[in-house]
Design a protein around this motif. Structure first.
Motif, mmCIF file in Angstrom:
data_model
loop_
_atom_site.group_PDB
_atom_site.id
_atom_site.type_symbol
_atom_site.label_atom_id
_atom_site.label_comp_id
_atom_site.label_asym_id
_atom_site.label_seq_id
_atom_site.Cartn_x
_atom_site.Cartn_y
_atom_site.Cartn_z
ATOM 1 N N VAL A 168 11.342 35.658 -27.363
ATOM 2 C CA VAL A 168 10.017 36.419 -27.380
ATOM 3 C C VAL A 168 9.094 36.130 -26.662
ATOM 4 O O VAL A 168 8.495 36.665 -25.520
ATOM 5 C CB VAL A 168 9.431 36.789 -28.947
ATOM 6 C CG1 VAL A 168 8.283 37.680 -28.751
ATOM 7 C CG2 VAL A 168 10.634 37.700 -29.788
ATOM 8 N N LEU A 169 8.685 34.791 -26.696
ATOM 9 C CA LEU A 169 7.712 34.153 -25.990
ATOM 10 C C LEU A 169 8.025 34.078 -24.464
ATOM 11 O O LEU A 169 7.088 34.457 -23.689
ATOM 12 C CB LEU A 169 7.401 32.702 -26.594
ATOM 13 C CG LEU A 169 6.910 32.693 -28.024
ATOM 14 C CD1 LEU A 169 6.505 31.190 -28.180
ATOM 15 C CD2 LEU A 169 5.737 33.507 -28.006
ATOM 16 N N SER A 194 11.157 44.057 -30.258
ATOM 17 C CA SER A 194 10.890 43.689 -28.970
ATOM 18 C C SER A 194 9.755 43.215 -28.575
ATOM 19 O O SER A 194 8.836 43.169 -29.551
ATOM 20 C CB SER A 194 10.949 45.145 -27.886
ATOM 21 O OG SER A 194 9.881 45.808 -28.369
ATOM 22 N N VAL A 195 9.282 42.813 -27.367
ATOM 23 C CA VAL A 195 7.895 42.176 -27.004
ATOM 24 C C VAL A 195 7.070 42.840 -27.190
ATOM 25 O O VAL A 195 5.857 42.719 -27.890
ATOM 26 C CB VAL A 195 7.989 41.512 -25.598
ATOM 27 C CG1 VAL A 195 6.770 40.965 -25.168
ATOM 28 C CG2 VAL A 195 8.868 40.369 -25.221
ATOM 29 N N LYS A 196 7.214 44.233 -26.786
ATOM 30 C CA LYS A 196 6.213 45.296 -27.039
ATOM 31 C C LYS A 196 5.785 45.564 -28.597
ATOM 32 O O LYS A 196 4.643 45.819 -28.725
ATOM 33 C CB LYS A 196 6.702 46.504 -26.239
ATOM 34 C CG LYS A 196 5.333 47.631 -26.351
ATOM 35 C CD LYS A 196 5.873 48.846 -25.763
ATOM 36 C CE LYS A 196 4.888 49.996 -25.591
ATOM 37 N NZ LYS A 196 4.159 50.011 -27.056
ATOM 38 N N LYS A 254 1.458 34.642 -30.702
ATOM 39 C CA LYS A 254 2.077 33.306 -30.964
ATOM 40 C C LYS A 254 2.428 33.109 -32.517
ATOM 41 O O LYS A 254 3.459 32.894 -32.832
ATOM 42 C CB LYS A 254 1.678 32.263 -30.212
ATOM 43 C CG LYS A 254 2.419 31.287 -30.074
ATOM 44 C CD LYS A 254 1.955 29.888 -29.454
ATOM 45 C CE LYS A 254 1.967 30.213 -27.961
ATOM 46 N NZ LYS A 254 1.283 28.786 -27.317
ATOM 47 N N VAL A 311 4.752 35.818 -34.071
ATOM 48 C CA VAL A 311 6.305 35.743 -33.775
ATOM 49 C C VAL A 311 6.952 34.312 -34.516
ATOM 50 O O VAL A 311 7.906 34.473 -34.969
ATOM 51 C CB VAL A 311 6.417 35.519 -32.149
ATOM 52 C CG1 VAL A 311 7.793 34.908 -31.646
ATOM 53 C CG2 VAL A 311 5.705 36.627 -31.371
ATOM 54 N N GLN A 327 10.484 35.981 -22.772
ATOM 55 C CA GLN A 327 10.605 37.213 -22.310
ATOM 56 C C GLN A 327 9.369 38.252 -22.080
ATOM 57 O O GLN A 327 9.414 39.022 -21.313
ATOM 58 C CB GLN A 327 11.772 38.115 -23.440
ATOM 59 C CG GLN A 327 13.148 37.878 -23.140
ATOM 60 C CD GLN A 327 14.084 38.286 -23.939
ATOM 61 O OE1 GLN A 327 13.826 39.573 -24.303
ATOM 62 N NE2 GLN A 327 15.027 37.664 -24.340
ATOM 63 N N ALA A 328 8.135 37.598 -22.874
ATOM 64 C CA ALA A 328 7.055 38.262 -22.727
ATOM 65 C C ALA A 328 6.301 38.051 -21.260
ATOM 66 O O ALA A 328 5.910 39.085 -20.687
ATOM 67 C CB ALA A 328 5.959 37.647 -23.559
ATOM 68 N N TYR A 329 6.706 37.028 -20.560
ATOM 69 C CA TYR A 329 6.521 36.698 -19.296
ATOM 70 C C TYR A 329 7.264 36.539 -18.125
ATOM 71 O O TYR A 329 7.017 36.367 -16.938
ATOM 72 C CB TYR A 329 5.603 35.349 -19.175
ATOM 73 C CG TYR A 329 4.375 35.381 -20.378
ATOM 74 C CD1 TYR A 329 3.131 35.808 -20.214
ATOM 75 C CD2 TYR A 329 4.659 34.746 -21.778
ATOM 76 C CE1 TYR A 329 2.235 36.128 -20.966
ATOM 77 C CE2 TYR A 329 3.579 34.795 -22.452
ATOM 78 C CZ TYR A 329 2.394 35.399 -22.100
ATOM 79 O OH TYR A 329 1.378 35.330 -23.020
ATOM 80 N N LEU A 359 -0.911 39.209 -21.865
ATOM 81 C CA LEU A 359 -0.637 40.199 -22.966
ATOM 82 C C LEU A 359 -1.666 41.053 -23.299
ATOM 83 O O LEU A 359 -2.744 40.702 -23.353
ATOM 84 C CB LEU A 359 0.350 39.685 -24.332
ATOM 85 C CG LEU A 359 1.463 38.969 -23.649
ATOM 86 C CD1 LEU A 359 2.066 38.265 -25.133
ATOM 87 C CD2 LEU A 359 2.438 39.729 -23.286
ATOM 88 N N GLU A 407 -3.410 36.744 -27.565
ATOM 89 C CA GLU A 407 -2.073 35.994 -27.289
ATOM 90 C C GLU A 407 -1.992 34.961 -28.161
ATOM 91 O O GLU A 407 -0.918 34.401 -28.669
ATOM 92 C CB GLU A 407 -2.086 35.421 -25.848
ATOM 93 C CG GLU A 407 -2.067 36.511 -24.781
ATOM 94 C CD GLU A 407 -1.985 35.782 -23.404
ATOM 95 O OE1 GLU A 407 -2.573 34.963 -23.032
ATOM 96 O OE2 GLU A 407 -1.133 36.555 -22.618
#
Length: 258
Positions: free
Chosen positions: A154-155, A243-245, A202, A205, A157-159, A194, A198
């Motif tokens: 997740v972390l 998902s990240v979103k 974190k 997550v 794929q966020a960036y 994001l 943020e």
């Protein structure tokens, strides 16, 4: 023969196959228009020799004194660009400048820590190409819904946009690891920040995956979920399905109710 001995406590497995080393070097695409590349843990320079043939300024960083001495003696082209230090702690950018690509056969035992360090440097690191334990490579590249999808997935794929490139068998290393390795490529996406807090993102997550078999309603109890969210259907899901979103949306909901 190399005078550098692979050290178990450093998680070293030196790549012997030149064709694989060349393939890893050529996996760099120049995404983000960087001119400099930093190799983490160069060992005996098997990958380094191919990086020096590319149109980048190549830097290397290693904590292993034997490796540093070997590279200084055998890679004169690297003069002034061999960093004797710990990538996890050293202020790399003061030497290399930015933007900077990162590449390497990452030691298995600290690969996750290396990625967390890359996340700290994400706005200066537009591309990463690395070989890591296949299980970790799969986890990082997996989409939501997979049992291996986790905190790092997740972390990162966020960036970053992440591609699994190819698998490497144990026999091409000295000493051979007990598992397969995987080569992945990370390309920085357009997300500068994001669309949420943020730091809280974190926390959400990490808490969600620390008890991944539980629903988010139970897994997120340690971060004191607001009572106003008690009936939100997203809390009936498990972290591995988001998902990240969706994690961003959940973070915003928590922020709005506090």
């Amino acid at each position: 023969m190399s005078s550098v001995r692979p050290k178990k406590h450093l998680g070293q497995h030196f790549l012997k196959d030149l064709s694989i080393a060349e393939r890893i070097a050529k996996a760099l695409t120049g995404h983000g228009e960087y001119n400099s590349v930093l190799e983490v843990g160069p060992g005996t320079g098997v990958l380094t020799q191919f990086l020096l043939k590319e149109a980048y300024e190549t830097w290397v960083v290693d904590i292993d004194k034997e490796s540093i001495a070997y590279l200084q003696e055998n890679f004169k082209a690297l003069e002034g660009r061999i960093i004797d230090g710990d990538f996890l702690k050293y202020d790399i950018l003061k030497d290399t400048g930015a933007p900077l690509a990162i590449i390497g056969n990452f030691p298995y035992n600290i690969s996750s820590q290396i990625f967390f360090r890359i996340l700290e440097l994400r706005n200066e690191v537009p591309e990463v190409v690395c070989m890591i334990q296949k299980e970790v490579a799969d986890r990082i590249a997996e989409p939501p819904g997979s049992k291996t999808y986790g905190i790092l997935s997740v972390l990162l794929q966020a960036y970053y946009d992440i591609e699994y490139l190819f698998t490497v068998k144990p026999g091409v290393f000295n000493p051979p690891p007990k598992v397969n390795s995987g080569v992945i490529r990370l390309k920085r996406n357009n997300v500068e920040r994001l669309d949420c807090d943020e730091k809280l993102f974190k926390q959400v997550v990490k808490a969600g995956f620390q008890m991944r078999r539980k629903t988010l309603r139970n897994a997120l109890k340690p971060i004191n979920l607001p009572e106003a969210l008690a009936d939100d259907p997203i809390l009936n899901l498990r972290a591995e399905t988001l998902s990240v979103k969706q994690f961003v949306d959940l973070t915003n909901k928590i922020s709005a109710c506090r």
